[in-house]
Design a protein around this motif. Structure first.
Motif, PDB file in Angstrom:
ATOM      1  N   CYS A  16       0.830  -1.197   0.000  1.00 53.06           N
ATOM      2  CA  CYS A  16       0.000   0.000   0.000  1.00 53.06           C
ATOM      3  C   CYS A  16       0.868   1.251   0.000  1.00 53.06           C
ATOM      4  N   TRP A  17       0.226   2.350  -0.319  1.00 56.92           N
ATOM      5  CA  TRP A  17       0.931   3.637  -0.355  1.00 56.92           C
ATOM      6  C   TRP A  17       0.148   4.616   0.507  1.00 56.92           C
ATOM      7  N   ARG A  18       0.845   5.244   1.462  1.00 55.05           N
ATOM      8  CA  ARG A  18       0.209   6.272   2.284  1.00 55.05           C
ATOM      9  C   ARG A  18       0.770   7.624   1.849  1.00 55.05           C
ATOM     10  N   ARG A  20       0.565  11.794   2.538  1.00 59.79           N
ATOM     11  CA  ARG A  20       0.100  12.914   3.353  1.00 59.79           C
ATOM     12  C   ARG A  20       0.479  14.199   2.640  1.00 59.79           C
ATOM     13  N   GLU A  25      -4.776  12.988   4.173  1.00 65.68           N
ATOM     14  CA  GLU A  25      -4.078  11.702   4.107  1.00 65.68           C
ATOM     15  C   GLU A  25      -4.909  10.700   3.340  1.00 65.68           C
ATOM     16  N   LEU A  27      -4.815   6.498   1.652  1.00 66.77           N
ATOM     17  CA  LEU A  27      -4.177   5.187   1.624  1.00 66.77           C
ATOM     18  C   LEU A  27      -4.706   4.464   0.392  1.00 66.77           C
TER      19      LEU A  27
END
Ligand code: TA6
Length: 300
Positions: A16-18, A20, A25, A27
């Motif tokens: 996964c990629w978070r 901000r 934010e 996900l």
């Protein structure tokens, strides 16, 4: 100066990629190019993610915005031309790519936006039972709002008949208080009333299982949530149909990755091309589905 923070994280079996940026934010899981959550600092999430979500390969995560393609829902309820594209045995609900291995093409970052670009190419990753050449691009733009884009490019020599949806789950404070603006006078197919056609009178409110396909929809629909003093705007391009869904009590007990009381806190508005709004893409042509999400306090 770029002021974003992008990190790759592993959630159980899924990469996964978070991201901000400027107090927002999101996900995203690479499997399915699926947005999982989206939240602004100090506010409840806009995009709902099940508390019982499972991050397993080959299984769509409950919540976020799964990509339904190259058909929406039950294939047998699609136009004949869409059904004819599939030569497999059992057609899975919501198509073939929402739990497939997409490729991350890249992450683009400017002062104004972070864009995650995903690719699914059926000439590189064949889809069992669906022998057609198509290239899918799914882009997620995080800026002052959130924009999702799904582009289909017909690489084959024959027209491509398909239906699709961004199956977006939205968080609400209480489904009993929430309502949807923008549907007054719009025709809809009520799957809970034997697929009979009706016309929407006023805003849509919820008092039971709701599973409706609205047709000739306007470009803007809004979720009004008095409990969180919030309006969520959905601005669509390339779509003239929308699916409104809440499973309510009984169906909630039959859903995977779904707490028994979760129906009270979520609502799906699925930006779609379904039924008479299904697509026929000529050889070499593209079609693009675009959704912009934004929110604002309810005017006092
Ligand atoms: O979009 C509404 C719907 O077709 C419902 O009928 C329900 O099946 C929902 O999608 C979720 O489907 P899923 O296969 O993700 O459990």
């Amino acid at each position: 100066m770029a002021t974003s923070h992008i990190e790759r994280i592993e959630l159980d079996e899924l990469t996964c990629w978070r991201v901000r940026r400027h107090g927002a934010e999101l996900l995203v899981t690479q499997q399915g190019a699926q947005l999982l959550s989206y939240q602004l600092d100090g506010e409840p999430p806009l995009i709902w993610l099940s508390e019982e979500a499972a991050y397993a390969r080959g299984q769509s995560v409950r919540g976020g915005a799964p990509i339904c393609w190259p058909w929406f829902g039950d294939l047998r309820r699609n136009p004949a031309a869409v059904q004819a594209q599939f030569q497999g045995d059992a057609a899975p609900a919501h198509g073939l790519v929402r739990a497939a291995d997409w490729q991350l093409l890249g992450v683009e970052e400017t002062d104004d936006v972070v864009i995650l670009r995903f690719l699914f190419d059926t000439t590189k990753t064949p889809l069992a039972g669906w022998p057609h050449a198509a290239r899918l691009h799914a882009d997620i733009h995080l800026g002052d709002d959130l924009q999702l884009t799904l582009e289909t490019h017909n690489l084959g020599g024959a027209p491509l008949a398909m239906s699709q949806a961004l199956h977006s789950y939205f968080a609400v404070s209480d489904i009993h208080q929430a309502r949807v603006e923008g549907l007054h006078g719009t025709r809809y197919i009520d799957t809970m009333d034997d697929w009979h056609e009706h016309a929407q009178n006023g805003d849509l409110t919820f008092s039971g299982e709701t599973d409706r396909i609205y047709l000739d929809t306007p470009s803007r629909l809004s979720i009004v949530d008095p409990g969180w003093n919030r309006r969520i705007h959905l601005d669509a391009r390339g779509s003239r149909s929308a699916v409104l869904w809440n499973p309510w009590i009984e169906k909630s007990g039959r859903l995977s990755q779904f707490a028994s009381d979760a129906w009270q806190r979520m609502l799906c508005i699925e930006t779609a091309n379904v039924l008479e709004d299904a697509l026929l893409i000529a050889p070499g042509e593209h079609c693009t589905l675009h959704l912009r999400l934004s929110s604002e306090p309810i005017a006092t």
